[in-house]
Write a protein that holds these residues in place. Sequence first.
Motif, PDB file in Angstrom:
ATOM      1  N   ASN A  38      -3.156  10.017   9.999  1.00  0.00           N
ATOM      2  CA  ASN A  38      -2.790   8.888  10.857  1.00  0.00           C
ATOM      3  C   ASN A  38      -2.392   7.659  10.044  1.00  0.00           C
ATOM      4  OD1 ASN A  38      -2.446   8.818  13.648  1.00  0.00           O
ATOM      5  ND2 ASN A  38      -4.141   7.384  13.929  1.00  0.00           N
ATOM      6  N   VAL A  56       1.488   1.279  17.558  1.00  0.00           N
ATOM      7  CA  VAL A  56       0.224   1.594  18.230  1.00  0.00           C
ATOM      8  C   VAL A  56       0.354   2.887  19.025  1.00  0.00           C
ATOM      9  CG1 VAL A  56      -1.386   0.850  20.019  1.00  0.00           C
ATOM     10  CG2 VAL A  56      -0.579  -0.784  18.312  1.00  0.00           C
ATOM     11  N   VAL A  60      -1.997   6.120  18.407  1.00  0.00           N
ATOM     12  CA  VAL A  60      -2.846   6.692  19.459  1.00  0.00           C
ATOM     13  C   VAL A  60      -2.456   8.153  19.713  1.00  0.00           C
ATOM     14  CG1 VAL A  60      -3.451   6.576  21.908  1.00  0.00           C
ATOM     15  CG2 VAL A  60      -3.338   4.484  20.541  1.00  0.00           C
ATOM     16  N   ALA A  64      -4.938  11.386  19.198  1.00  0.00           N
ATOM     17  CA  ALA A  64      -5.256  12.317  20.278  1.00  0.00           C
ATOM     18  C   ALA A  64      -4.773  13.732  19.967  1.00  0.00           C
ATOM     19  CB  ALA A  64      -4.645  11.826  21.592  1.00  0.00           C
ATOM     20  N   LEU A 170      -8.955   6.742  13.681  1.00  0.00           N
ATOM     21  CA  LEU A 170      -9.076   5.441  14.313  1.00  0.00           C
ATOM     22  C   LEU A 170      -9.009   4.294  13.300  1.00  0.00           C
ATOM     23  CD1 LEU A 170      -9.661   3.734  16.861  1.00  0.00           C
ATOM     24  CD2 LEU A 170     -12.106   4.081  16.397  1.00  0.00           C
ATOM     25  N   LEU A 173      -5.701   2.668  12.577  1.00  0.00           N
ATOM     26  CA  LEU A 173      -5.147   2.148  13.825  1.00  0.00           C
ATOM     27  C   LEU A 173      -5.894   0.913  14.312  1.00  0.00           C
ATOM     28  CD1 LEU A 173      -3.228   2.539  16.297  1.00  0.00           C
ATOM     29  CD2 LEU A 173      -4.952   4.109  17.233  1.00  0.00           C
ATOM     30  N   LEU A 177      -5.045  -2.385  17.054  1.00  0.00           N
ATOM     31  CA  LEU A 177      -5.705  -2.491  18.349  1.00  0.00           C
ATOM     32  C   LEU A 177      -6.395  -3.839  18.519  1.00  0.00           C
ATOM     33  CD1 LEU A 177      -7.304   1.074  18.670  1.00  0.00           C
ATOM     34  CD2 LEU A 177      -5.206   0.229  19.745  1.00  0.00           C
TER      35      LEU A 177
END
Length: 239
Positions: A38, A56, A60, A64, A170, A173, A177
């Motif tokens: 990621n 973003v 995401v 996922a 995460l 990212l 966020l």
Amino acid sequence: MSGDDSGGRAEMHHRHRDVNGGWLRPSVFGAMDGLVSNFALIAGVAGGTASTTVIVLAGVAGLAAGAFSMAGGEYVSVASQRELALAEIDVERRELERHPEAEQQELAKLYEDRGVEPAVAAEVARQISMDPDRALEVHTQAELGVTAQDLPSPRIAAISSFLSFGVGALLPLLPYLLGVTSLTTSAVISCLALFGAGALVSRVTARSWWYSGLRQLLVGAVAAALTYGLGTLLGGVGL
């Protein structure tokens, strides 16, 4: 008290880490893969566009898709491995039922090959063979390297992989966020996490913490740099 404890339980001088569990490998691999993939994905998209919304959304989606893919892949892989092992254990169980004497001789020969005197090996094999469950456990451990009790759980592997990938993915990212629009912040957090994750892995390996940390940092940084370069190149030509 006397130092002679031969009449009681044998003293355990050391412990080994669990190397057969179904959670460690998918957890470690999932976290590393989530962080690296990621981070690289976000860097690549950021290299091609300045739109925070697009970055973003890509992050995401990468989190996922990767988490579900890792979980599904781990479940199928571990389940298939487990089913194969159980099938081979059943083969050994049938052999013990049909040819108990031959299996006992095979076990005695196994101990002889390991340096036990023939008479002692034969007696050990005889005593073990008196208990069918213990005999099956010893035979499968010797011939297959596993026992039914030690087989990893597909469910645990899938859940561990899903959660660890999600946590790893995460981190790069998270700044976006929280409203930070600079790739630099994401890169700093990701690099620190890469080094920390690599150092943490050294606790269950023979490598030093700094070597393991630097190795993981190098792998992740190179992947992100190459993807960023590719994103910049494609963005520059209007793709």
